[in-house]
Design an enzyme around this catalytic site. Structure first.
Site, PDB file in Angstrom:
ATOM      1  N   LYS A  21       0.837  -1.208   0.000  1.00  0.00           N
ATOM      2  CA  LYS A  21       0.000   0.000   0.000  1.00  0.00           C
ATOM      3  C   LYS A  21       0.870   1.255   0.000  1.00  0.00           C
ATOM      4  O   LYS A  21       0.637   2.185  -0.773  1.00  0.00           O
ATOM      5  CB  LYS A  21      -0.891  -0.049   1.254  1.00  0.00           C
ATOM      6  CG  LYS A  21      -1.819   1.102   1.435  1.00  0.00           C
ATOM      7  CD  LYS A  21      -2.946   0.730   2.381  1.00  0.00           C
ATOM      8  CE  LYS A  21      -2.632   0.924   3.851  1.00  0.00           C
ATOM      9  NZ  LYS A  21      -2.511   2.323   4.274  1.00  0.00           N
ATOM     10  N   SER A  22       1.879   1.298   0.863  1.00  0.00           N
ATOM     11  CA  SER A  22       2.747   2.486   0.947  1.00  0.00           C
ATOM     12  C   SER A  22       3.477   2.726  -0.367  1.00  0.00           C
ATOM     13  O   SER A  22       3.589   3.856  -0.840  1.00  0.00           O
ATOM     14  CB  SER A  22       3.811   2.300   2.028  1.00  0.00           C
ATOM     15  OG  SER A  22       3.256   2.407   3.292  1.00  0.00           O
ATOM     16  N   ARG A  26       3.059   5.812  -3.217  1.00  0.00           N
ATOM     17  CA  ARG A  26       4.214   6.618  -3.626  1.00  0.00           C
ATOM     18  C   ARG A  26       4.445   6.492  -5.129  1.00  0.00           C
ATOM     19  O   ARG A  26       4.764   7.483  -5.807  1.00  0.00           O
ATOM     20  CB  ARG A  26       5.459   6.196  -2.835  1.00  0.00           C
ATOM     21  CG  ARG A  26       5.411   6.731  -1.411  1.00  0.00           C
ATOM     22  CD  ARG A  26       6.411   6.047  -0.523  1.00  0.00           C
ATOM     23  NE  ARG A  26       6.497   6.664   0.792  1.00  0.00           N
ATOM     24  CZ  ARG A  26       5.639   6.503   1.788  1.00  0.00           C
ATOM     25  NH1 ARG A  26       4.558   5.748   1.610  1.00  0.00           N
ATOM     26  NH2 ARG A  26       5.812   7.084   2.950  1.00  0.00           N
ATOM     27  N   GLY A  93      -4.451   8.325   5.288  1.00  0.00           N
ATOM     28  CA  GLY A  93      -3.586   9.349   5.869  1.00  0.00           C
ATOM     29  C   GLY A  93      -2.372   9.587   4.982  1.00  0.00           C
ATOM     30  O   GLY A  93      -1.893  10.717   4.841  1.00  0.00           O
ATOM     31  N   ARG A 121      -8.460  12.725  12.091  1.00  0.00           N
ATOM     32  CA  ARG A 121      -7.032  12.579  12.414  1.00  0.00           C
ATOM     33  C   ARG A 121      -6.343  13.940  12.389  1.00  0.00           C
ATOM     34  O   ARG A 121      -6.596  14.762  11.518  1.00  0.00           O
ATOM     35  CB  ARG A 121      -6.386  11.576  11.451  1.00  0.00           C
ATOM     36  CG  ARG A 121      -6.968  10.191  11.655  1.00  0.00           C
ATOM     37  CD  ARG A 121      -6.438   9.195  10.669  1.00  0.00           C
ATOM     38  NE  ARG A 121      -5.045   8.879  10.891  1.00  0.00           N
ATOM     39  CZ  ARG A 121      -4.368   8.022  10.129  1.00  0.00           C
ATOM     40  NH1 ARG A 121      -4.963   7.421   9.125  1.00  0.00           N
ATOM     41  NH2 ARG A 121      -3.106   7.783  10.373  1.00  0.00           N
ATOM     42  N   SER A 166       7.644   9.651  11.892  1.00  0.00           N
ATOM     43  CA  SER A 166       6.551   9.388  10.948  1.00  0.00           C
ATOM     44  C   SER A 166       7.018   9.510   9.513  1.00  0.00           C
ATOM     45  O   SER A 166       7.528  10.560   9.096  1.00  0.00           O
ATOM     46  CB  SER A 166       5.408  10.381  11.199  1.00  0.00           C
ATOM     47  OG  SER A 166       4.589  10.475  10.052  1.00  0.00           O
ATOM     48  N   GLN A 168       5.071   9.481   6.962  1.00  0.00           N
ATOM     49  CA  GLN A 168       4.150  10.370   6.229  1.00  0.00           C
ATOM     50  C   GLN A 168       4.608  11.814   6.372  1.00  0.00           C
ATOM     51  O   GLN A 168       4.630  12.578   5.406  1.00  0.00           O
ATOM     52  CB  GLN A 168       2.723  10.211   6.765  1.00  0.00           C
ATOM     53  CG  GLN A 168       2.130   8.856   6.454  1.00  0.00           C
ATOM     54  CD  GLN A 168       0.745   8.662   7.054  1.00  0.00           C
ATOM     55  OE1 GLN A 168       0.252   9.506   7.788  1.00  0.00           O
ATOM     56  NE2 GLN A 168       0.134   7.537   6.742  1.00  0.00           N
ATOM     57  N   ASP A 313       2.471  -0.756  12.008  1.00  0.00           N
ATOM     58  CA  ASP A 313       1.199  -1.252  11.473  1.00  0.00           C
ATOM     59  C   ASP A 313       0.956  -2.718  11.834  1.00  0.00           C
ATOM     60  O   ASP A 313      -0.152  -3.235  11.645  1.00  0.00           O
ATOM     61  CB  ASP A 313       1.168  -1.086   9.945  1.00  0.00           C
ATOM     62  CG  ASP A 313       1.043   0.379   9.547  1.00  0.00           C
ATOM     63  OD1 ASP A 313       0.660   1.206  10.400  1.00  0.00           O
ATOM     64  OD2 ASP A 313       1.338   0.707   8.380  1.00  0.00           O
ATOM     65  N   ARG A 388      -6.903  -2.942   9.923  1.00  0.00           N
ATOM     66  CA  ARG A 388      -5.930  -3.799  10.615  1.00  0.00           C
ATOM     67  C   ARG A 388      -6.521  -4.414  11.887  1.00  0.00           C
ATOM     68  O   ARG A 388      -6.121  -5.489  12.309  1.00  0.00           O
ATOM     69  CB  ARG A 388      -4.655  -3.024  10.919  1.00  0.00           C
ATOM     70  CG  ARG A 388      -3.994  -2.489   9.644  1.00  0.00           C
ATOM     71  CD  ARG A 388      -2.538  -2.156   9.814  1.00  0.00           C
ATOM     72  NE  ARG A 388      -2.080  -1.299   8.734  1.00  0.00           N
ATOM     73  CZ  ARG A 388      -1.793  -1.696   7.497  1.00  0.00           C
ATOM     74  NH1 ARG A 388      -1.925  -2.971   7.174  1.00  0.00           N
ATOM     75  NH2 ARG A 388      -1.383  -0.842   6.576  1.00  0.00           N
TER      76      ARG A 388
END
Ligand code: S3P
Length: 428
Positions: A21-22, A26, A93, A121, A166, A168, A313, A388
């Site tokens: 996913k990450s 990207r 996010g 958030r 982080s 992100q 995660d 999750r």
């Protein structure tokens, strides 16, 4: 949707995971920034990466599916377009925080919106540094999405020491920095996932144990033509499910093995899990391999808070492994879990409570008194609309004495659309 999960002591088979996913997100954003064509193989069909894809289309990228790949025609940094509609980041996010950096850097005016969970958030972590760089950000209560971003003054470079580990936040500031004449530097004290630095080939140096990453308009954006590996965070559910079952043998193929992501492998190894890695290779800038997990007896572990960002995660499902490990396990320094899709420390506590586990909730983690012989009859689990949590509860349900129920189980599709199908396949 409520899912009924039947207990199963046998877990056998071969699995391919959803694409990371990450990295998918990207790949999409960096392809927009690349002035030319990228061919992205194995882009994730999950909801978060699909939200990101529709956002980059609105910013001017052309996305064409072809032969199992996505052909993405990027705009380059100079030609990103003003979107006609709000940019909908859905539950993601990563999409909201990384795109904030792109908007602030490019000077495009746009509004980022999200679903009810994302809109709760805290976005101040990205608002503060981007405003220091010259962006103007209107946010609900100065904190939450929707975020309306524009910039009426020249972009300023920033030397930014990350206040929290982080990825992100790191990526957001670096992406804004990529538009600046002068160099923006991000100083990382504790390592978090490094996909952004790798995939953009950014300059990095280690100074007194801290990583300094630099970005400016002088950095050439590389094309993003590679095959996205299977998501290690999705593998985590099966690694734990396999490790806690008596009769388990799973082969998980093509898993991303980025060392800033896979601390769970070392943790499970220290707990005594039977895990082997085969066929290690590189896929673009990312290491990949196949993982075999077999059932074993686990012992408790106290996690070093320094490695929390490298397994952040995976903690919900690791708590399940800890419940079946001999002795007292400790998760600490994980306060960030309270700021995820839901407050995951609260959600993990509710999951453990639903089965009558012996544990204590802390502000920054959990203390879990495990027992390899731990049993429960059946349980009803809340997922709190958090993918999750739903999947961790499903892994726990396999150890019950009768069918358990998972509420709002459809949220697994945020990262793993075939999770329930894979679970049926491995347990039948
Ligand atoms: C992500 C970074 C992590 C992680 C999230 C994905 C990313 O969040 O929890 O699921 O893709 O950069 P933080 O950067 O907020 O820790």
């Amino acid at each position: 949707m409520i899912k009924d999960i039947s207990p199963s002591s046998s877990l056998k088979g071969t699995l391919s995971l959803p694409p990371d996913k990450s990295i998918s997100q990207r790949a999409a954003i960096f392809s927009l920034l690349y002035d030319g064509v990228s061919e992205v193989g194995n882009y994730s069909p999950a909801q978060d990466p699909q939200s990101t894809l529709s956002c980059i289309e609105q910013l001017g990228a052309e996305v064409l599916p072809s032969d199992g790949k996505l052909i993405i025609k990027g705009k380059g940094r100079a030609r990103i377009g003003t979107p006609k509609k709000d940019l909908d980041c859905g539950n993601s996010g990563t999409a909201m925080r990384l795109l904030s950096g792109v908007l602030a850097g490019s000077g495009i005016s746009a509004k980022l919106i999200g679903d009810p969970s994302l809109s709760k958030r805290d976005m101040t972590r990205v608002i503060d540094p981007l405003e220091q760089m010259g962006a103007h950000i209107l946010a609900r209560n100065s904190t939450f999405a929707p975020l309306f971003i524009n910039r009426n003054e020249p972009l300023k470079p920033l030397k930014f020491e990350l206040p929290i580990p982080s990825a992100q936040l790191k990526s957001c500031v670096l992406l804004a920095g990529l538009f600046g004449e002068d160099i923006t530097q991000v100083i990382e004290v504790l390592p978090s996932r490094d996909h952004t630095e790798r995939l953009l080939n950014l300059d990095q140096k280690l100074v007194q144990g801290r990583k300094i990453i630099s970005a400016s308009i002088e950095d050439e954006i590389p094309h993003q033509s590679y095959t996205i590996p299977g998501d290690f965070s999705a593998a985590a559910f099966w690694l734990v499910a396999g490790a806690i079952q008596k009769d388990a043998e799973l082969l998980i193929e093509n898993v991303g093995l980025n060392p800033t992501r896979n601390a769970l492998l070392d943790i499970l190894d220290d707990m005594g899990a039977d895990i082997t890695i085969e066929n290690e290779r590189m896929e673009g800038a990312e290491p990949v391999g196949d993982i075999i997990v077999k059932g074993s007896d686990l012992k408790a572990i106290e996690l070093d808070p320094k490695i929390i960002p490298n397994c952040i995660d995976e903690l919900p499902v690791l708590a399940v492994a800890m419940l079946f490990a001999e002795g007292t396990s400790v998760i600490s320094g994980a306060e960030e879990l309270r700021h995820k899709e839901t407050d995951r420390i609260m959600a993990m506590s509710k999951m453990l409570k639903a089965v009558g586990a012996d544990f204590e909730e802390q502000e920054d983690g959990l203390i879990i008194h495990g027992d390899p012989e731990f049993t429960f009859k059946s349980a009803e689990f809340e997922s709190f609309h958090d993918h999750r949590i739903a999947m961790a509860a499903a892994v726990l349900s396999l150890k019950g004495g009768a069918d358990s129920k998972i509420k709002d189980a459809e949220c697994a599709a945020v990262s793993y659309p075939d999770f329930w199908k894979d679970m049926r396949k491995l347990t039948k």
